[in-house]
Design a protein around this motif. Sequence first.
Motif, PDB file in Angstrom:
ATOM      1  N   SER A 112       0.783  -1.132  -0.090  1.00 58.05           N
ATOM      2  CA  SER A 112      -0.027   0.001   0.061  1.00 58.05           C
ATOM      3  C   SER A 112       0.994   1.317   0.191  1.00 58.05           C
ATOM      4  O   SER A 112       2.137   1.281   0.437  1.00 58.05           O
ATOM      5  CB  SER A 112      -1.055  -0.087   1.237  1.00 58.05           C
ATOM      6  OG  SER A 112      -0.101  -0.100   2.350  1.00 58.05           O
ATOM      7  N   GLY A 129      -4.936   0.805   3.053  1.00 60.94           N
ATOM      8  CA  GLY A 129      -5.829   0.362   2.120  1.00 60.94           C
ATOM      9  C   GLY A 129      -5.824   0.951   0.811  1.00 60.94           C
ATOM     10  O   GLY A 129      -6.495   0.586  -0.286  1.00 60.94           O
ATOM     11  N   SER A 130      -4.614   1.734   0.551  1.00 65.88           N
ATOM     12  CA  SER A 130      -4.502   2.332  -0.740  1.00 65.88           C
ATOM     13  C   SER A 130      -3.298   1.721  -1.522  1.00 65.88           C
ATOM     14  O   SER A 130      -2.425   1.810  -1.348  1.00 65.88           O
ATOM     15  CB  SER A 130      -4.528   3.796  -0.897  1.00 65.88           C
ATOM     16  OG  SER A 130      -4.304   4.384  -2.271  1.00 65.88           O
ATOM     17  N   GLY A 131      -3.660   0.488  -2.496  1.00 65.23           N
ATOM     18  CA  GLY A 131      -2.740  -0.139  -2.938  1.00 65.23           C
ATOM     19  C   GLY A 131      -3.079  -1.132  -3.750  1.00 65.23           C
ATOM     20  O   GLY A 131      -4.362  -1.122  -4.303  1.00 65.23           O
ATOM     21  N   ASN A 185      -8.837   3.532  -1.119  1.00 63.84           N
ATOM     22  CA  ASN A 185      -8.745   3.869   0.273  1.00 63.84           C
ATOM     23  C   ASN A 185      -9.194   2.798   1.264  1.00 63.84           C
ATOM     24  O   ASN A 185     -10.195   2.997   2.128  1.00 63.84           O
ATOM     25  CB  ASN A 185      -9.467   5.223   0.613  1.00 63.84           C
ATOM     26  CG  ASN A 185      -8.865   5.848   2.141  1.00 63.84           C
ATOM     27  OD1 ASN A 185      -8.082   5.338   2.753  1.00 63.84           O
ATOM     28  ND2 ASN A 185      -9.399   6.938   2.248  1.00 63.84           N
TER      29      ASN A 185
END
Lengths: 429, 429
Positions: free
Chosen positions: A84, A90-92, A117
């Motif tokens: 991430s 959660g960004s990945g 996100n």
Amino acid sequence: MTEPRFLSPQPEQVAGNGLLHRRAFLTTSAALTGAAGLGFMTARPAAAQAPLEVPEWMKVPGAPMSGYGAPSRHEEQVQRRFSSSPGTVGSGVSRTPLEHLEGIITPSGLHFERHHNGIPGIDPDRHRLLIHGLVARPLMFDLESLSRYPLVSRIQFLECSGNGRANDAPEPPQVAVSEIHGLVSCSDWTGVPLSVLLDEAGVEPEARWIVAEGADSAAMTRSVPMAKALDDAIIALYQNGERLRPDNGYPMRLFLPGYEGNMSIKWLRRIEVTAAPMMTREETSKYTDLLPDGRALQFTFQMGVKSVITSPSGGLEMQDPGLYQISGIAWSGAGRIRRVEVSADGGQSWAEAALTDPVLPLSLTRFRMPWRWDGGPAVLQSRATDESGAVQPTRTALHAELGTNFNYHHNAIQSWLVSAAGTVSNVYA
Amino acid sequence: MTEPRFLSPQPEQVAGNGLLHRRAFLTTSAALTGAAGLGFMTARPAAAQAPLEVPEWMKVPGAPMSGYGAPSRHEEQVQRRFSSSPGTVGSGVSRTPLEHLEGIITPSGLHFERHHNGIPGIDPDRHRLLIHGLVARPLMFDLESLSRYPLVSRIQFLECSGNGRANDAPEPPQVAVSEIHGLVSCSDWTGVPLSVLLDEAGVEPEARWIVAEGADSAAMTRSVPMAKALDDAIIALYQNGERLRPDNGYPMRLFLPGYEGNMSIKWLRRIEVTAAPMMTREETSKYTDLLPDGRALQFTFQMGVKSVITSPSGGLEMQDPGLYQISGIAWSGAGRIRRVEVSADGGQSWAEAALTDPVLPLSLTRFRMPWRWDGGPAVLQSRATDESGAVQPTRTALHAELGTNFNYHHNAIQSWLVSAAGTVSNVYA
């Protein structure tokens, strides 16, 4: 006689460096005799081994049944690898471990992820889908009302448009195939045709686009041409038979067959019918293809024709020289795969691989090719052609056309170098 | 105008009690206007509802990615239901929850189970497969050596031969469809053709059968005709892309397309090539079909042509009268499904359902049918025909032919009674 009969009297070599005719592995014996000594590949005479033991697991009752099964603990290495952005969880992306998989269906637990996100914790009873904008009747759906609409099912791939870009690095990354190409997966998707819902809402004559918004905290938003919305777009409710997983949009997502994955908005909450695209961040700053002259291609929706050999592939080790089956996947946003060719000499000569049925439109297609590895160095490549006639380009040709600035739609041919020692590595050939 | 346009000017009723032409749900609008008031099914005008809220899950970052995903906690009711014989934990069945599923692929975690003494805890590094008996060269394989052999993939169903027998009870059991018919599942199977291994071992001329033995503590053992072994039998290594699950034979199982499930020996450890069947317990005491005169049919390998409506089905509740999509699955051990007909009046009239692509040999096929429920009682049935011309029988016809003693191969038509109150129940019609 040490050759398998289905390769005798002369195994048909169809291209350089040991590629054999695709039918070699497809032939079954018409008549069996006990006379032939085949010595096919790697089995050893039983007499040379210890007798078949009765292992301890045959001596005690086994484990009970379960409500929902899981893979063997001996397969725990078969995982999505994820990373991430700094400062986020959660960004990945997480990537499908293609080197461990076979066939064309991706287990839902191993479907790649791309979140902007994280995965929202949606209460399905409270989730709503609004269709509004240039429509005669704005409509609001809950999961129960939507579930009564007619469903369609299709086995189709989904690919992140950034898949493959690791190979833009100046030096070939020495990683597993999944680290380069694992942002593609394939599922049996079931959902409601978006055309039915738009029909019911009554689209105004000036409407040309829809804008889809997700219920994640990034409110991921993309514009989609009305023609695609009315063609084969669905609101997906099921993936591989069961309800969507949270990481794939539970309880509902947009699914746009053949289009770059980020447009298939997960956790779909809103569709606005518009006259023009919304020019969101995801179609201006992101998900555009920067050209050498500084301009950027925008709205490059359709994924190109692509293939990759998954076995053997980077980081794997060959056993002894001899017969192997090359295996890989091919796909195209334009429709069916028509042909996959394989080369074992770095593209000097090519031969056609066998495509495993079913060969479905906008799906992964599994291809396989018999290869006799002589123990010397070899460069393995695959090249797909789709039903539109589009041919997967070389890395050099792709860069000549689009430069090296663009971050998306990398469908170049992957080359694997098999060394004399049997190690497999990534190479630009 | 309150009808969807694709049903106007006159929705084509094709059989009694509201069955509509299968194309009704397949048509998409050729030209959109904002003029038509459709009122199609269950969506409500957005104006009549609260505004679309921004729920709390959009206000915080979501959950991170994961190595291996799982269903939503809101779907925890979607489980296999299992039961075992008294005094055992691992001798019994678990059933695929067909009423919760769509499409044709069964998630591996929900594939039905039938174990005879539980799931063995096999160490894959120690597991061996021996091929011996009437062969020139007995061969021993470990997982690594077997994995180098050529692979084939196919999307195919597996069905326990006892599936459906709950409907032999004098009164129709009032349970979910999965409790009656849930011993059938469908996967993308990948494995090594058994013919290749037998070819390498060198089968003796007098060989006519193989005997397959599992590494569970029941040592589950079945005889298989050599013709089947050389035709389409595989040693399956992968299910839905990943390695087999323990409950489906990890690390390897026999897979015999279209044959009764118990013959596809899980945890396969031994194949003995023989001149005659072994007459094991599972083909003498068990898995034979007892006839009214006390004789028993033996070696009834192939599963019959069958279909079942999964939505609506037993225990479900209808909403308001109006348009519905009937959905179900069909399959046959003889090959492809050619046709599925649906009746809404207990078999007085029939109309052809739409088959969802792909329609594959020896696979589940999803069928769908538009139905306008008028709010009165209705008896829903489906009747499949396969490419051999075999037609699914009524319960009455099946009993007239085979009596009521036999425990296997129940492929009779399932009837669901929809009451005026909208409840759905099992009925013998």
